[in-house]
Design a protein around this motif. Structure first.
Motif, PDB file in Angstrom:
ATOM      1  N   LEU A   1       0.825  -1.206   0.000  1.00  0.00           N
ATOM      2  CA  LEU A   1       0.000   0.000   0.000  1.00  0.00           C
ATOM      3  C   LEU A   1       0.863   1.261   0.000  1.00  0.00           C
ATOM      4  CD1 LEU A   1      -2.896  -0.920   2.463  1.00  0.00           C
ATOM      5  CD2 LEU A   1      -2.943  -0.862  -0.034  1.00  0.00           C
ATOM      6  N   ALA A   2       1.989   1.215   0.714  1.00  0.00           N
ATOM      7  CA  ALA A   2       2.899   2.364   0.698  1.00  0.00           C
ATOM      8  C   ALA A   2       3.470   2.585  -0.695  1.00  0.00           C
ATOM      9  CB  ALA A   2       4.024   2.142   1.705  1.00  0.00           C
ATOM     10  N   THR A   3       3.816   1.490  -1.372  1.00  0.00           N
ATOM     11  CA  THR A   3       4.320   1.622  -2.741  1.00  0.00           C
ATOM     12  C   THR A   3       3.234   2.120  -3.675  1.00  0.00           C
ATOM     13  OG1 THR A   3       5.803  -0.248  -2.283  1.00  0.00           O
ATOM     14  CG2 THR A   3       5.544   0.399  -4.577  1.00  0.00           C
ATOM     15  N   LEU A   4       2.007   1.654  -3.473  1.00  0.00           N
ATOM     16  CA  LEU A   4       0.888   2.118  -4.291  1.00  0.00           C
ATOM     17  C   LEU A   4       0.668   3.622  -4.103  1.00  0.00           C
ATOM     18  CD1 LEU A   4      -1.626   1.690  -6.066  1.00  0.00           C
ATOM     19  CD2 LEU A   4      -2.866   1.008  -3.992  1.00  0.00           C
ATOM     20  N   THR A   5       0.709   4.069  -2.860  1.00  0.00           N
ATOM     21  CA  THR A   5       0.544   5.504  -2.590  1.00  0.00           C
ATOM     22  C   THR A   5       1.648   6.312  -3.258  1.00  0.00           C
ATOM     23  OG1 THR A   5      -0.493   4.975  -0.466  1.00  0.00           O
ATOM     24  CG2 THR A   5       0.328   7.217  -0.773  1.00  0.00           C
TER      25      THR A   5
ATOM     26  N   LEU B   1       1.010   6.525  -7.008  1.00  0.00           N
ATOM     27  CA  LEU B   1      -0.069   7.437  -7.383  1.00  0.00           C
ATOM     28  C   LEU B   1       0.338   8.896  -7.204  1.00  0.00           C
ATOM     29  CD1 LEU B   1      -3.145   5.546  -5.889  1.00  0.00           C
ATOM     30  CD2 LEU B   1      -2.397   5.607  -8.269  1.00  0.00           C
ATOM     31  N   VAL B   2       1.166   9.175  -6.193  1.00  0.00           N
ATOM     32  CA  VAL B   2       1.572  10.555  -5.936  1.00  0.00           C
ATOM     33  C   VAL B   2       2.635  11.018  -6.928  1.00  0.00           C
ATOM     34  CG1 VAL B   2       2.718  12.072  -4.277  1.00  0.00           C
ATOM     35  CG2 VAL B   2       0.943  10.489  -3.508  1.00  0.00           C
TER      36      VAL B   2
ATOM     37  N   TRP C   1       9.215  10.442 -10.712  1.00  0.00           N
ATOM     38  CA  TRP C   1       9.451   9.146 -10.075  1.00  0.00           C
ATOM     39  C   TRP C   1      10.443   9.223  -8.915  1.00  0.00           C
ATOM     40  CZ3 TRP C   1      14.312   6.970  -9.986  1.00  0.00           C
ATOM     41  CH2 TRP C   1      15.261   7.528 -10.863  1.00  0.00           C
ATOM     42  N   SER C   2      11.364  10.189  -8.928  1.00  0.00           N
ATOM     43  CA  SER C   2      12.365  10.279  -7.862  1.00  0.00           C
ATOM     44  C   SER C   2      12.210  11.524  -6.994  1.00  0.00           C
ATOM     45  CB  SER C   2      13.773  10.273  -8.472  1.00  0.00           C
ATOM     46  OG  SER C   2      13.948  11.402  -9.323  1.00  0.00           O
TER      47      SER C   2
ATOM     48  N   LEU D   1       6.756  13.978  -2.478  1.00  0.00           N
ATOM     49  CA  LEU D   1       6.090  12.988  -1.623  1.00  0.00           C
ATOM     50  C   LEU D   1       6.039  13.486  -0.181  1.00  0.00           C
ATOM     51  CD1 LEU D   1       4.849  10.149  -1.384  1.00  0.00           C
ATOM     52  CD2 LEU D   1       7.155   9.271  -0.989  1.00  0.00           C
ATOM     53  N   ARG D   2       7.121  14.077   0.297  1.00  0.00           N
ATOM     54  CA  ARG D   2       7.146  14.594   1.668  1.00  0.00           C
ATOM     55  C   ARG D   2       6.152  15.741   1.842  1.00  0.00           C
ATOM     56  NH1 ARG D   2      12.571  17.288   3.119  1.00  0.00           N
ATOM     57  NH2 ARG D   2      11.554  18.888   1.828  1.00  0.00           N
ATOM     58  N   ASP D   3       6.060  16.605   0.830  1.00  0.00           N
ATOM     59  CA  ASP D   3       5.112  17.721   0.910  1.00  0.00           C
ATOM     60  C   ASP D   3       3.678  17.210   0.987  1.00  0.00           C
ATOM     61  OD1 ASP D   3       7.206  19.464   0.828  1.00  0.00           O
ATOM     62  OD2 ASP D   3       7.039  19.876  -1.328  1.00  0.00           O
ATOM     63  N   ARG D   4       3.377  16.180   0.208  1.00  0.00           N
ATOM     64  CA  ARG D   4       2.011  15.622   0.251  1.00  0.00           C
ATOM     65  C   ARG D   4       1.719  15.024   1.617  1.00  0.00           C
ATOM     66  NH1 ARG D   4      -0.201  14.625  -4.880  1.00  0.00           N
ATOM     67  NH2 ARG D   4       0.414  16.396  -6.199  1.00  0.00           N
TER      68      ARG D   4
END
Length: 312
Positions: free
Chosen positions: A29-33, A36-37, A43-44, A49-52
């Motif tokens: 689920l973490a990889t899925l999130t 999607l983000v 991709w890198s 990701l941290r801001d979201r």
């Protein structure tokens, strides 16, 4: 005493649930999130990701204890459902590995393996003849030709130890003990297996069960690998995890099938006399084909020829 037993049992169930369902499901689920983000375009971009994540943590709803509990319960439930789906897919992988060549695709795969085995067998036989001739003639390259023959034998063994019949190597390896016992002793392993299992020592059963569980775990790992490959449609780095899981799962499946088949055949070889004694079948000095055929008739409950010449 009862409460202690129930407490220990619940603890073991919780450990298995965490190991088999929750933790792999949470990672998926973490990889899925992340997929999607970020997507392929970013991709890198770990900063995105941290801001979201920070924006989600700063939302008013995140300060409510009820919301946090509901989200946590939902995540755990999603992880459990994901893990259960992987288990089901892993069971399908097991069935596929052991499948008979039925249907055009499986027949094609089985025929392809059979053609590869025959080609490898011809190469091995040719190399063996060349090495034998060089040995007889005392040729200087006799050792080199012997090494070539050994490599050709290893190439053939990597496909199958005998002419393959199944689409996948694991199916042939698991079926090999039954075929060998039938050819050597006329023993129907499928009919004898429940009786041999009851005669086996606890340690032997534990070894067989461990090999069987490793086979199941390898199939489940392949199922997870397929899931990560699906995530690669949105975030390509997930393909790396998927490929590693698939390759590792197949290799572990081969090793587990090999171990289970060897243990199965060894159990039959060691306890054939004990089985004959337990079933009331006279056993002479050696384990021969006559003994195996008598045992097979007793285990199959065959009473004699039926009308029309068939055996019931």
């Amino acid at each position: 005493m009862t409460s202690a037993f129930l407490s220990a049992l619940s603890g073991r169930i919780a450990e298995r649930w965490l190991a088999l369902l929750a933790l792999p499901g949470l990672l998926f689920l973490a990889t899925l999130t992340t997929a999607l983000v970020l997507g392929h375009a970013h991709w890198s971009d770990l900063e995105l990701l941290r801001d979201r994540v920070d924006a989600l943590a700063a939302s008013p709803a995140s300060g409510s204890a009820g919301t946090v509990v509901l989200v946590a319960a939902g995540v755990l439930a999603g992880a459990a459902v994901t893990g259960a789906a992987a288990q089901s897919l892993g069971a399908g992988v097991e069935l596929l590995w052991c499948a008979e060549p039925r249907g055009p695709v499986l027949r094609y795969l089985a025929d392809r393996r059979a053609r590869r085995w025959r080609a490898a067998d011809e190469a091995f036989r040719g190399a063996l003849v060349a090495a034998g001739r060089a040995r007889i003639e005392g040729a200087a390259d006799a050792d080199r030709l012997t090494d070539v023959a050994e490599r050709r034998h290893a190439d053939r063994a990597r496909i199958a130890s005998a002419p393959p019949r199944h689409p996948f190597a694991m199916g042939d390896r698991l079926a090999a003990p039954g075929r060998r016992l039938w050819r050597a002793h006329g023993l129907d392993l499928a009919a004898a297996w429940p009786h041999l299992w009851l005669l086996a020592a606890d340690g032997t059963r534990a070894e067989l069960q461990a090999a069987r569980l490793r086979f199941t775990a390898a199939a489940r790992l392949c199922a997870w690998g397929a899931g990560y490959l699906a995530l690669a449609l949105w975030w390509w780095p997930a393909a790396l995890a998927g490929v590693v899981a698939l390759v590792s799962g197949v290799r572990r499946g081969h090793a587990a099938a090999e171990a289970f088949a060897e243990l199965t055949e060894a159990l039959a070889d060691l306890h054939l006399r004990d089985l004959a004694t337990a079933m009331g079948v006279e056993c002479g000095g050696s384990v021969d084909r006559e003994l195996g055929e008598r045992l097979t008739r007793v285990l199959r409950k065959e009473t004699g020829p039926a009308p029309g010449g068939s055996v019931t």
